[in-house]
Structure formats: structure tokens, C-alpha cells
Design a protein around this motif. Structure first.
Motif, PDB file in Angstrom:
ATOM      1  N   UNK A 115       0.835  -1.206   0.000  1.00 40.00           N
ATOM      2  CA  UNK A 115       0.000   0.000   0.000  1.00 40.00           C
ATOM      3  C   UNK A 115       0.867   1.253   0.000  1.00 40.00           C
ATOM      4  N   UNK A 116       1.981   1.214   0.703  1.00 37.39           N
ATOM      5  CA  UNK A 116       2.901   2.347   0.740  1.00 37.39           C
ATOM      6  C   UNK A 116       3.352   2.706  -0.681  1.00 37.39           C
ATOM      7  N   UNK A 117       3.837   1.738  -1.412  1.00 35.14           N
ATOM      8  CA  UNK A 117       4.335   2.018  -2.758  1.00 35.14           C
ATOM      9  C   UNK A 117       3.195   2.282  -3.747  1.00 35.14           C
ATOM     10  N   UNK A 118       2.057   1.631  -3.570  1.00 36.52           N
ATOM     11  CA  UNK A 118       0.909   1.850  -4.457  1.00 36.52           C
ATOM     12  C   UNK A 118       0.421   3.296  -4.380  1.00 36.52           C
ATOM     13  N   UNK A 119       0.589   3.932  -3.236  1.00 38.35           N
ATOM     14  CA  UNK A 119       0.172   5.330  -3.088  1.00 38.35           C
ATOM     15  C   UNK A 119       0.875   6.210  -4.124  1.00 38.35           C
ATOM     16  N   UNK A 120       2.156   5.990  -4.314  1.00 40.13           N
ATOM     17  CA  UNK A 120       2.917   6.825  -5.239  1.00 40.13           C
ATOM     18  C   UNK A 120       2.648   6.437  -6.697  1.00 40.13           C
ATOM     19  N   UNK A 121       2.331   5.175  -6.924  1.00 36.44           N
ATOM     20  CA  UNK A 121       1.916   4.741  -8.261  1.00 36.44           C
ATOM     21  C   UNK A 121       0.624   5.451  -8.665  1.00 36.44           C
ATOM     22  N   UNK A 122      -0.307   5.582  -7.728  1.00 42.19           N
ATOM     23  CA  UNK A 122      -1.577   6.254  -8.024  1.00 42.19           C
ATOM     24  C   UNK A 122      -1.353   7.709  -8.424  1.00 42.19           C
ATOM     25  N   UNK A 123      -0.489   8.400  -7.705  1.00 40.31           N
ATOM     26  CA  UNK A 123      -0.206   9.802  -8.051  1.00 40.31           C
ATOM     27  C   UNK A 123       0.511   9.875  -9.398  1.00 40.31           C
ATOM     28  N   UNK A 124       1.497   9.019  -9.596  1.00 36.34           N
ATOM     29  CA  UNK A 124       2.298   9.060 -10.829  1.00 36.34           C
ATOM     30  C   UNK A 124       1.446   8.799 -12.065  1.00 36.34           C
ATOM     31  N   UNK A 125       0.411   7.973 -11.952  1.00 34.65           N
ATOM     32  CA  UNK A 125      -0.422   7.610 -13.107  1.00 34.65           C
ATOM     33  C   UNK A 125      -1.714   8.426 -13.169  1.00 34.65           C
ATOM     34  N   UNK A 126      -1.862   9.413 -12.291  1.00 35.67           N
ATOM     35  CA  UNK A 126      -3.059  10.261 -12.322  1.00 35.67           C
ATOM     36  C   UNK A 126      -3.020  11.183 -13.539  1.00 35.67           C
ATOM     37  N   UNK A 127      -4.122  11.890 -13.784  1.00 35.53           N
ATOM     38  CA  UNK A 127      -4.240  12.748 -14.971  1.00 35.53           C
ATOM     39  C   UNK A 127      -3.913  14.216 -14.674  1.00 35.53           C
ATOM     40  N   UNK A 128      -3.258  14.454 -13.577  1.00 40.04           N
ATOM     41  CA  UNK A 128      -2.859  15.811 -13.218  1.00 40.04           C
ATOM     42  C   UNK A 128      -1.637  16.261 -14.022  1.00 40.04           C
ATOM     43  N   UNK A 129      -1.372  17.555 -13.994  1.00 41.01           N
ATOM     44  CA  UNK A 129      -0.183  18.094 -14.665  1.00 41.01           C
ATOM     45  C   UNK A 129       1.078  17.496 -14.031  1.00 41.01           C
ATOM     46  N   UNK A 130       2.104  17.223 -14.841  1.00 40.69           N
ATOM     47  CA  UNK A 130       3.344  16.639 -14.294  1.00 40.69           C
ATOM     48  C   UNK A 130       3.928  17.423 -13.128  1.00 40.69           C
ATOM     49  N   UNK A 131       3.933  18.771 -13.199  1.00 35.53           N
ATOM     50  CA  UNK A 131       4.498  19.570 -12.111  1.00 35.53           C
ATOM     51  C   UNK A 131       3.728  19.373 -10.820  1.00 35.53           C
ATOM     52  N   UNK A 132       2.407  19.244 -10.922  1.00 34.54           N
ATOM     53  CA  UNK A 132       1.586  19.022  -9.729  1.00 34.54           C
ATOM     54  C   UNK A 132       1.851  17.636  -9.159  1.00 34.54           C
ATOM     55  N   UNK A 133       1.977  16.651 -10.031  1.00 35.87           N
ATOM     56  CA  UNK A 133       2.264  15.287  -9.563  1.00 35.87           C
ATOM     57  C   UNK A 133       3.568  15.231  -8.773  1.00 35.87           C
ATOM     58  N   UNK A 134       4.583  15.925  -9.269  1.00 37.16           N
ATOM     59  CA  UNK A 134       5.878  15.939  -8.566  1.00 37.16           C
ATOM     60  C   UNK A 134       5.727  16.573  -7.184  1.00 37.16           C
ATOM     61  N   UNK A 135       4.997  17.683  -7.114  1.00 37.47           N
ATOM     62  CA  UNK A 135       4.776  18.345  -5.823  1.00 37.47           C
ATOM     63  C   UNK A 135       4.008  17.433  -4.861  1.00 37.47           C
ATOM     64  N   UNK A 136       3.013  16.716  -5.379  1.00 37.97           N
ATOM     65  CA  UNK A 136       2.217  15.815  -4.534  1.00 37.97           C
ATOM     66  C   UNK A 136       3.082  14.684  -3.982  1.00 37.97           C
ATOM     67  N   UNK A 137       3.914  14.118  -4.847  1.00 41.20           N
ATOM     68  CA  UNK A 137       4.811  13.037  -4.404  1.00 41.20           C
ATOM     69  C   UNK A 137       5.781  13.557  -3.346  1.00 41.20           C
ATOM     70  N   UNK A 138       6.291  14.776  -3.555  1.00 41.60           N
ATOM     71  CA  UNK A 138       7.196  15.380  -2.574  1.00 41.60           C
ATOM     72  C   UNK A 138       6.499  15.558  -1.222  1.00 41.60           C
TER      73      UNK A 138
END
Length: 287
Positions: A115-138
């Protein structure tokens, strides 16, 4: 415009439909991964995130479902690991048997890891802008990882049975509990593309709210039965808790001070945020 209640219902459907389908021949692997996610969580962190997006950029609400689920499953991983024999050794969570009791300890550890790693997979594969995805992962990795929740858990476990001063207790709970709640606000603000000042204000609100919830949880552990709380209670006698350090009345007094601060901070937000957050939090302020 959809009501927030409808958004929450749609998110719950999304959560159920997102249960991983993984070709494998393990008899319990898939069930163990999503079982605690489905078992009656309040979805508090996703609701905070979605409330902020609905307040500041409502058209991005559907795009926020994947990061909201990422928050929920990262939180769930922490509960699975917190319940393990090496930590709390809890037999129940959310009114259900914990994974290490129902299956085995190895599968519980691996489900949490997954579940820990799946959380970041969900953000990485979301339809948000790449810059927003990076900020969310951070944000999620900082607040939920070694600089936040994991640090808080390490301190909490190491100093169990040793009475700490209030300031050190506060450091533990800022990390263990508050930072992931603050990340819920911060991530919502990122998805809504709020300015830096608003993001900082919301993050601070989240820290205060997280501390409030930790004190509230300590009071519940001291005053409610397992049936009322949906998890084992009277379980913190050897732990550093606000009730153990300040007494029940002192803990409630600290909670009230935080509550007053939280309400003042909410009052400074925009009108939709005030409405949504006051409604979402109203049931939590009676301890």
C-alpha cells in the motif's frame, strides 16, 4: 455544482473500484491488500483534501480522487504496521480482526509495504499536470516518510515507558500524526493550484488539527470502550500520551486551546473552505 456529500460518495465508489486486480496464485494476497482499506475507515484525510479542492478549484475535484486515495492507502499501511506484534500487537482495527491475526505477520508486513508504494503509483499515473504530480509526491513522501510519520513512530516506540516532557511529546505527535493531516491540506491546495501563502496557511492548520486529533485519540483511549472506539482502548498506559502526562482534564484543556486556534484559522479562509471545513469537523470537537 455537486454537493460535497455527493463528491465523498463518488470517491467511496472510486475507492472500491480501485481494488487492485493482480494475476497471482497466492490465496490471500489481493484480499489482504485492500481489506483494511475497505473496513469502515472515516476517509478523513481524503475528505480534507477533497474539501480544499472543492473550495478553491472545484473543476479539479475528480482529478483529485487518485491523490486522495493515495493518502488513504498510505495512512492504511501505517495502521497495518502499527498493529503488528513489534509495535502495538493489536487484535482489532476498525472493528475487524487485524491482518497479522487473520492471516500471518509476513502477509501483514507485505500488505503494508504494498500500500505504501501503491500510493505513489496512483499519483504518478493520475491525470494531473506533471508539475503538480511531482509536488504531490514530494509532500506525501516528506510528511508520510522518514521526515514525518515514520520518525514519529520511531520516537514513539523507542521512548515507550519513559516519561517525556511536553515539548518532546509534541514533536512525536507532530510527526506521527499531524504531518500526514497537514499533507492532506497541502496536497489539496496543490491540486487546486493555490498560491504559496494559502498553501502555507493550510499546512499550518493541518499541523494544529493533527495535534488536536492526537490529543482527542488519547482521550478516547482513556475514556471509551473497545466497542465504542472500534479498536482496542486503555492501551496507552506505557506510552507517552497527553492523558498520561497532563491528566484527563489537562489533555482536554490543551485540546480546547487547539480547537479555538483551528476555528480562528478556518475563519481566515475563503467562504467555501469555511463552510466545508466547519461542517466536516463539527462532529469531532466534542471530547
Amino acid at each position: 455544482m455537486k454537493t460535497l456529500d455527493l463528491v465523498f460518495k463518488e470517491f467511496e465508489v472510486y475507492l472500491k473500484e480501485s481494488s487492485p486486480k493482480i494475476p497471482n496464485f497466492h490465496p490471500n494476497y489481493e484480499n489482504a491488500l485492500w481489506e483494511i482499506v475497505l473496513n469502515g475507515g472515516k476517509r478523513f484525510r481524503p475528505k480534507l483534501l477533497l474539501s480544499i479542492v472543492a473550495s478553491y478549484k472545484v473543476e479539479n475535484v475528480k482529478l483529485a480522487f487518485a491523490p486522495a486515495l493515495a493518502l488513504e492507502i498510505l495512512h492504511t499501511y501505517s495502521l497495518i504496521h502499527d498493529d503488528l506484534p513489534a509495535m502495538d500487537n493489536a487484535p482489532f482495527r476498525r472493528g475487524c480482526v487485524t491482518l497479522h491475526k487473520k492471516y500471518d505477520e509476513a502477509l501483514a508486513i507485505l500488505a503494508g509495504d504494498g500500500l505504501n508504494t501503491q500510493a505513489f503509483y496512483l499519483i504518478a499515473t493520475s491525470k494531473l499536470k506533471p508539475k503538480i504530480k511531482i509536488k504531490l509526491i514530494e509532500s506525501l513522501s516528506y510528511n508520510g516518510g522518514i521526515y514525518g510519520m515514520v520518525l514519529g513512530q520511531a520516537l514513539d516506540c523507542h521512548f515507550e515507558g519513559e516519561k517525556l516532557p511536553l515539548e518532546q511529546l509534541r514533536v512525536i505527535h507532530l510527526n506521527k500524526t499531524a504531518k500526514l493531516i497537514a499533507a492532506s491540506f497541502e496536497m489539496g491546495a496543490m491540486i487546486a493550484e493555490c498560491d504559496k501563502k494559502t498553501r502555507r496557511s493550510l499546512y499550518q492548520l493541518g499541523l494544529d488539527l493533527g495535534l488536536f486529533f492526537q490529543i482527542r485519540d488519547d482521550v478516547i483511549d482513556s475514556t471509551q470502550s473497545t466497542q465504542e472506539a472500534g479498536k482496542p482502548t486503555h492501551n496507552d498506559s506505557a506510552k507517552n500520551s497527553y492523558v498520561n502526562l497532563l491528566g484527563l482534564d489537562g489533555a482536554r484543556e490543551n485540546a480546547k486551546l487547539l480547537q479555538d486556534s483551528i476555528l480562528r484559522q478556518i475563519e481566515a479562509l475563503n467562504k467555501p473552505a469555511k463552510k466545508h471545513l466547519n461542517r466536516l469537523l463539527s462532529n469531532y470537537f466534542d471530547i
